[in-house]
Design an enzyme around this catalytic site. Structure first.
Site: not given
Length: 435
Positions: A71-72, A233
């Site tokens: 992520q991110h 995830d």
């Protein structure tokens, strides 16, 4: 037998599983490494994905596929679909000051209300602000912002820069899912829409953002195969584990994550609990810790034993380690937010200070720190009835046996598996079976 493919494009590597759509049994699999670092050229992920897919036997006989991933991470694209600079990953902390600036401008409570998050350096919104402040020429070129799994889905569907992809740079074909969108810091879990004011405050301008697909929505790749929305995830792991309301997943890697499947959205102005969405239309409130399996690593080194022997010693130790208490903040801590904290060992007497009790204190201390995450979720009204222990640390017999005593709820330990990739495959199986 219908086949589907699930992918986990994590920080360290790309894992691919091809499964039977009806049973979930793994038929083939592949893997390829990713480069180290906190800023990575996404081209390395694309190379790894193609390598892992080829190792898993390719896509020719696959009916549907989906990608889960880290992520991110900030993937900034120009109008021609080219990556502008290396992607800043979740573990790149250069945007910590940007997070503080956004909180000062909008207020933690307001940001939590609007997005479910209070910005920290991990989140995409802070990376965009860093780009605006430190690389304004690059920021001005940004036409679209994607996350790692969004960009890989776009590329594998056949899109990309002109001359490098059969379908060209159609930025409007970028898609994502609600779990990954919920980690950006500019998506509203209540409305399911992007908060453009926050995006502009971060980047300095508007940009194309991936369309957020619902849990059963799909798009097509260049060959007409169905493609799922994918997942971040943790949401992918929850899907792969079959976690439902009441379940809390405790992932014991180098660092730790504690996340629960909830019917209700959470809002935590302290920022302890990130109010993420899941991949199934529910929510995935999450707490992160910096110190998990590394606690066991440190004490095993100190005692000069391997992890099996550390586990045996811990099980021979006294309940409560004879009063020996390890506060395991070896690398500071995120939950609670004590970045400059250090570990401490207290309760040392001639009777309590034994190898067995030190090993026991390590396990109990690590689990107590993760247990604080459960307490934070309970404090927001998230019902918790069962813990699922995953990750390398969960393979310790001492951890498995001591966890129910420390966490205070029943504990299951699923067999080790690539749960993010399996979650993506499960999503692909659902859309393959749909009308």
């Amino acid at each position: 037998m219908a086949l589907v493919m699930g992918v986990d494009s994590s920080t360290q590597s790309c894992k691919v599983v091809v499964t039977d759509a009806d049973t979930g049994a793994i038929v083939r699999q592949g893997r390829a490494a990713h480069p180290d670092g906190t800023a990575v050229d996404p081209a390395a992920w694309w190379t790894a994905l193609r390598t892992a897919v080829a190792e898993a036997g390719g896509l020719d006989d696959v009916a549907a596929w989906a990608i889960g991933g880290q992520q991110h991470g900030m993937v900034a694209l120009d109008a021609d679909g080219r990556v502008i600079r290396d992607a800043l990953l979740w573990n790149d902390t250069r945007s910590a000051d940007a997070a503080a600036d956004l909180i000062a401008e909008f207020g933690a409570e307001e940001l939590a209300r609007r997005t479910g998050l209070v910005p920290v350096a991990s989140f995409t919104i802070t990376k965009l602000r860093w780009l605006r402040d430190h690389e304004p020429e690059n920021a001005a070129r940004v036409a679209a912002v994607a996350l790692p799994h969004d960009w890989l889905t776009w590329r594998l569907r056949g899109f990309g820069p002109a001359g490098e992809s059969p379908r060209g740079p159609v930025l409007e074909e970028l898609v994502t899912d609600r779990s990954d969108a919920s980690g950006t810091g500019y998506w509203d879990p209540a409305s399911g829409g992007y908060d453009r004011e926050l995006l502009i405050a971060a980047l300095g301008q508007d940009a194309i953002l991936p369309r957020v697909l619902g849990p059963t929505e799909w798009v097509a790749d260049a060959e007409g195969r169905r493609v799922g929305a994918g997942a971040g995830d943790n949401a992918g792991a929850a899907l792969g584990l079959g976690a439902g309301p009441g379940d809390v997943v405790v992932s014991i890697g180098t660092s730790g994550t504690v996340f629960a499947v909830s019917e209700q959205r959470t809002i935590d102005p302290t920022g302890t609990v990130a109010g993420f969405a899941d991949a199934d239309g529910r929510f995935l409130p999450l707490v992160a810790t910096l110190n998990a399996a590394r606690v066991l690593d440190a004490i095993a080194r100190l005692l000069d034993v391997d992890h099996d022997e550390l586990s045996r010693l811990a099980l021979d130790g006294e309940l409560g380690a004879g009063g020996l208490t390890l506060v395991p903040y070896f690398e500071g801590e995120r939950t609670p937010n004590l970045p400059d904290a250090t570990a401490s060992l207290t309760g040392m007497t001639l009777a309590s200070t034994t190898r067995e009790n030190l090993a026991r204190a390590a396990v109990e201390g690590m689990l107590s720190a993760l247990g604080a995450g459960l307490d934070a979720l309970r404090g927001l009204g998230v019902p918790l009835t069962r813990a699922l222990l995953i990750g390398g640390g969960a393979q310790s017999e001492a951890v498995r046996r001591i966890a129910p005593q420390v966490l205070g709820i029943p504990v299951d330990v699923p067999a080790p598996a690539e749960y993010v990739a399996l979650g993506a495959a499960r999503q692909a199986a659902r859309i393959a079976a749909g009308s």
